[in-house]
Design a protein around this motif. Structure first.
Motif, PDB file in Angstrom:
ATOM      1  N   LEU A 515      44.023  40.544  37.091  1.00 34.92           N
ATOM      2  CA  LEU A 515      42.881  40.503  36.189  1.00 34.92           C
ATOM      3  C   LEU A 515      42.652  41.593  34.991  1.00 34.92           C
ATOM      4  O   LEU A 515      42.057  41.541  33.996  1.00 34.92           O
ATOM      5  CB  LEU A 515      41.482  40.743  37.063  1.00 34.92           C
ATOM      6  CG  LEU A 515      41.227  39.454  38.110  1.00 34.92           C
ATOM      7  CD1 LEU A 515      40.104  39.698  39.052  1.00 34.92           C
ATOM      8  CD2 LEU A 515      40.574  38.404  37.128  1.00 34.92           C
ATOM      9  N   SER A 587      37.773  32.805  38.776  1.00 32.81           N
ATOM     10  CA  SER A 587      36.552  32.737  38.627  1.00 32.81           C
ATOM     11  C   SER A 587      35.896  34.172  38.125  1.00 32.81           C
ATOM     12  O   SER A 587      34.661  34.257  37.548  1.00 32.81           O
ATOM     13  CB  SER A 587      35.746  32.176  39.874  1.00 32.81           C
ATOM     14  OG  SER A 587      35.979  33.037  40.954  1.00 32.81           O
ATOM     15  N   LEU A 588      36.591  35.240  38.374  1.00 27.96           N
ATOM     16  CA  LEU A 588      36.379  36.451  37.983  1.00 27.96           C
ATOM     17  C   LEU A 588      36.547  36.931  36.525  1.00 27.96           C
ATOM     18  O   LEU A 588      36.550  37.936  35.897  1.00 27.96           O
ATOM     19  CB  LEU A 588      36.826  37.450  39.058  1.00 27.96           C
ATOM     20  CG  LEU A 588      36.104  37.295  40.509  1.00 27.96           C
ATOM     21  CD1 LEU A 588      36.160  38.562  41.209  1.00 27.96           C
ATOM     22  CD2 LEU A 588      34.512  37.074  40.139  1.00 27.96           C
ATOM     23  N   ARG A 589      37.913  35.976  35.885  1.00 24.30           N
ATOM     24  CA  ARG A 589      38.012  36.581  34.732  1.00 24.30           C
ATOM     25  C   ARG A 589      37.004  36.502  33.637  1.00 24.30           C
ATOM     26  O   ARG A 589      36.096  35.616  33.899  1.00 24.30           O
ATOM     27  CB  ARG A 589      39.144  35.364  34.138  1.00 24.30           C
ATOM     28  CG  ARG A 589      40.486  35.692  34.609  1.00 24.30           C
ATOM     29  CD  ARG A 589      41.263  34.533  33.956  1.00 24.30           C
ATOM     30  NE  ARG A 589      42.283  34.196  34.968  1.00 24.30           N
ATOM     31  CZ  ARG A 589      42.858  32.857  35.181  1.00 24.30           C
ATOM     32  NH1 ARG A 589      42.710  32.049  34.473  1.00 24.30           N
ATOM     33  NH2 ARG A 589      43.726  32.785  36.051  1.00 24.30           N
ATOM     34  N   LEU A 590      37.095  37.417  32.554  1.00 20.61           N
ATOM     35  CA  LEU A 590      35.840  37.279  31.677  1.00 20.61           C
ATOM     36  C   LEU A 590      36.265  36.524  30.489  1.00 20.61           C
ATOM     37  O   LEU A 590      37.458  36.601  30.083  1.00 20.61           O
ATOM     38  CB  LEU A 590      36.073  38.673  31.233  1.00 20.61           C
ATOM     39  CG  LEU A 590      35.465  39.774  32.209  1.00 20.61           C
ATOM     40  CD1 LEU A 590      35.322  41.235  31.678  1.00 20.61           C
ATOM     41  CD2 LEU A 590      34.381  39.666  32.921  1.00 20.61           C
ATOM     42  N   ASP A 591      35.286  35.743  30.041  1.00 21.38           N
ATOM     43  CA  ASP A 591      35.467  34.732  28.944  1.00 21.38           C
ATOM     44  C   ASP A 591      35.248  35.467  27.696  1.00 21.38           C
ATOM     45  O   ASP A 591      34.991  36.865  27.669  1.00 21.38           O
ATOM     46  CB  ASP A 591      34.581  33.596  28.955  1.00 21.38           C
ATOM     47  CG  ASP A 591      33.024  34.188  29.113  1.00 21.38           C
ATOM     48  OD1 ASP A 591      32.650  35.185  28.566  1.00 21.38           O
ATOM     49  OD2 ASP A 591      32.203  33.211  29.449  1.00 21.38           O
TER      50      ASP A 591
END
Lengths: 601, 91
Positions: A515, A587-591
């Protein structure tokens, strides 16, 4: 020609047998039901993967005793050493384990397979297992029709066990009835001639059925019905142990050289163990008698004594061969040398053996796409007029850029054709074949889709580097120090992306590290903002020409795209955990908006 | 374990949606735990760091890890809410 005749001959032999004896028909049907049970069991166990296998393998094969235990436990659970050895070959072909670890698993599998004899001799013959088989089949088949993968898997395992039990029951019944009509012990052969003859029969039977477990069950049921003598049963068990290697040998045909070496190790181990057992058969029989007496097994309980024999001779094999794992690996590497190093564009991990399980197939695609990235990284570094080794080294990147003042001539188009295009083509082709041949769960299909997209990101990154290269080669040698410095900053940014990706790849099993790749997105956004601010000032003060500013704007856009593509690729490829863990990471990656919000803090 | 509890657990396992939610929560917890550890180790590195460039970078990484962890906690909470909602609907 001979190959074409085998199947009709077997059919004719069986048909004749069924015609003259209904008992023989029952025994053969028992074997068929048993083998069908093994297939169902295999199908069931495949449902319980999803990155889990990779995780278990990583933790359980780093030391010899661990791989040995893995072999023992997995074979005990799956009740098939052939299946374990074929799966191990596919692990090895997909680059998931080392040859030494593979050999350890195979040794363990030989030990694990002995539990089958204990189960059948100790339980299968004492209790009426067909009573358990019926409900198992009913519940199992109901579960097989359920939608969820896990329930389907449980259903297959349950139905598989039910079929195994039913098969054993029919073999037992067949032999019991058979003894009223024919006494097969009349054909018993005594002495060494008998040992050798029955070893060959056991070997042949296992080669035909491709399951030593099935042969062993047949031997035990025949022995319990007193249709074969104890001595001949021992020889049959030795033959079955050698014959079981056929499945691994067949499985290795489609595998790479490592898989073939493992099949070789399996053959050497089982042959050596077989020879020792034949040479010392009488001494071993004495030992079995003593151990059986010590365990409280009655002197005439030959089925349990056969289980003791099976365990002892496999354990002796493991003890004898364990010190020779190293020399055996060296021997196999010399006898089965690696083919000349394949061209960089040739796939290293894509082979049919990987189709054995969804997880090994995914691992093979992942490894091959990493190989693709390795080739691409060299091209991208060359496009920046930098050396990949320097980028991946310890020297500060500012220093590396400062020292690389000359243009490294890199024909990106040619290198792309040579080392990327056909390799990516092979990956895409392999993925299509996997989708066509295997029944994949939605999770596996999605992951396959993401891996293919990661390959496309790599290709896009090369194409963007190509666009960048033209101006960069010109401006890093320019007399204008301002434009030179701006292009050096782009080089620095991209070199740091390549270095970071390299570092993250080395510690791929940590979700937090994967991440942390989001930082590269943040860096790139910040760089983009600062370039916009700088650009105005550079033009206003006539430090760069309008043409130069347009080039710089376009090229910073390309650099942004290279970073985005490579980060996307890294997030998919470098994470080696379970599929569900990967989903949680995703799902925890930042857009982009979330990264911007962090940048504004 | 009493019979009612056993039935509830089996029922929960067999209900795919609930099981998937539970699994998702388990893995999210696992990743957020890793992020917390990572954040801690980055903070420790920051305390010992004297290089201003490295400090800047570490600060950035801490902020990112924190934002990712916050996102994770939010997701876990929303999954928990969904679970209690479905339980109330059932009752």
């Amino acid at each position: 020609m001979v190959k074409k005749l085998i199947l009709p001959t077997i059919f004719a032999f069986l048909a004749y047998g069924f015609w003259i004896s209904s008992d023989f028909k029952e025994i053969a049907a028992g074997v068929a039901i048993f083998l069908f049970g093994m297939l169902a069991l295999e199908e069931g166990f495949k449902a319980f993967t999803g990155g889990l296998l990779e995780k278990i393998l990583k933790r359980t094969t780093d030391k010899l005793w661990k791989s040995l235990s893995f072999g023992v436990i997995s074979t005990t659970i799956m009740q098939s050493s052939s299946l374990v050895s074929v799966i191990t070959i596919s692990f090895l072909s997909a680059g998931l384990i080392s040859l030494a670890a593979g050999v350890g698993i195979i040794f363990g599998a030989n030990l694990g397979t002995t539990t089958g004899a204990w189960l059948v001799a100790g339980l299968g013959l004492k209790v009426k297992i067909s009573t358990y088989a019926m409900p198992m089949l009913v519940f199992g088949i109901i579960l097989v029709f359920q939608k969820t993968k896990e329930l389907k898997g449980i259903g297959y395992v349950l139905a598989g066990l039910g079929f195994l039990f039913l098969g054993i029951h029919h073999m037992k019944e067949g032999f019991e009835a058979f003894k009223d009509t024919i006494d097969l012990t009349a054909y018993a052969v005594e002495g060494y001639a008998g040992v050798l003859l029955f070893t060959v029969i056991g070997l042949f039977a296992t080669v035909v059925m491709q399951s030593s477990h099935a042969t062993l069950v047949l031997i035990i049921t025949a022995l319990s019905a007193q249709q074969i003598t104890y001595e001949n049963a021992l020889a049959l068990a030795i033959g079955a142990n050698i014959g079981t290697t056929i499945t691994a040998i067949l499985g290795s045909i489609s595998a790479n050289i490592e898989g073939k070496r493992l099949a070789g190790a399996h053959l050497i181990f089982n042959m050596a163990t077989g020879f020792v057992a034949i040479a010392f058969i009488w001494q071993l029989t004495g030992l079995v008698d003593s151990v059986s007496a010590w365990l409280g097994i009655a002197d005439d309980n030959y089925t349990l004594k056969l289980a003791v024999f099976h365990t002892i001779f496999n354990a002796i094999g493991v003890v004898l061969m364990l010190p020779f794992i190293g020399p055996m690996v060296t021997f196999l590497k010399t006898r089965l040398p690696s083919p000349p190093a394949p061209h960089v564009s040739e796939p290293r991990y894509l082979n049919r053996a990987a189709f054995e399980m969804p997880d090994t197939m995914l691992a093979a695609v992942r490894q091959e796409t990493l190989h693709l990235y390795d080739n691409a990284a060299k091209i991208i570094a060359g496009g920046l007029s930098l050396n990949l080794q320097d980028i991946r080294g310890e020297k500060p990147l500012e220093e590396v850029i400062h020292q690389s003042r000359s243009v490294i001539p890199t024909d990106i188009d040619r290198q792309y054709e040579d080392s990327v295009k056909s390799l990516y083509g092979s990956i895409v082709d392999f993925i299509s074949k996997a989708q066509g041949r295997m029944s994949l769960s939605p999770d596996h299909s999605d992951e396959l889709f993401r891996l293919r997209a990661a390959g496309r990101d790599i290709v896009e990154a090369i194409k963007d580097t190509k666009h960048l290269q033209k101006n960069m080669s010109q401006y890093i040698l320019a007399d204008n120090p301002y434009i030179q410095s701006e292009y050096d900053t782009i080089r620095l940014r991209l070199a740091s992306v390549l270095r970071e990706l390299y570092k993250v790849n080395l510690q791929g099993d940590n979700s937090a590290i994967i991440l942390s790749l989001d930082r590269l997105k943040l860096d790139m956004q910040e760089y983009d903002h600062s370039l916009n601010n700088n650009l105005g000032s550079l033009i206003r003060h006539d430090r760069i020409s309008p043409a130069m500013s347009v080039s710089l704007m376009n090229d910073s856009g390309y650099a942004y795209d290279v970073t985005r593509n490579l980060v996307q690729m890294g997030e998919v490829l470098f994470s080696s955990g379970e599929l569900r863990l990967k989903a949680a990471e995703r799902s925890l990656r930042l857009d982009e908006d979330e990264v911007s919000a962090v940048a504004e803090q | 374990m009493n019979l009612r509890k056993l039935i509830n657990r089996t029922d929960e396992y067999l209900r795919t949606e609930e099981r998937k939610r539970k699994e998702k929560r388990k893995y999210l917890k696992q990743v957020t735990r890793k992020l917390r550890e990572h954040e801690k180790s980055l903070k420790a590195q920051l305390e010992d760091c004297s290089d201003s460039e490295l400090k800047k970078r570490l600060n950035k990484e801490i902020m990112l890890a924190h934002a990712q962890r916050k996102k994770g906690v939010k997701l876990i909470k929303s999954l928990k809410k969904k679970k209690s909602k479905s339980k109330t609907e059932k009752n």
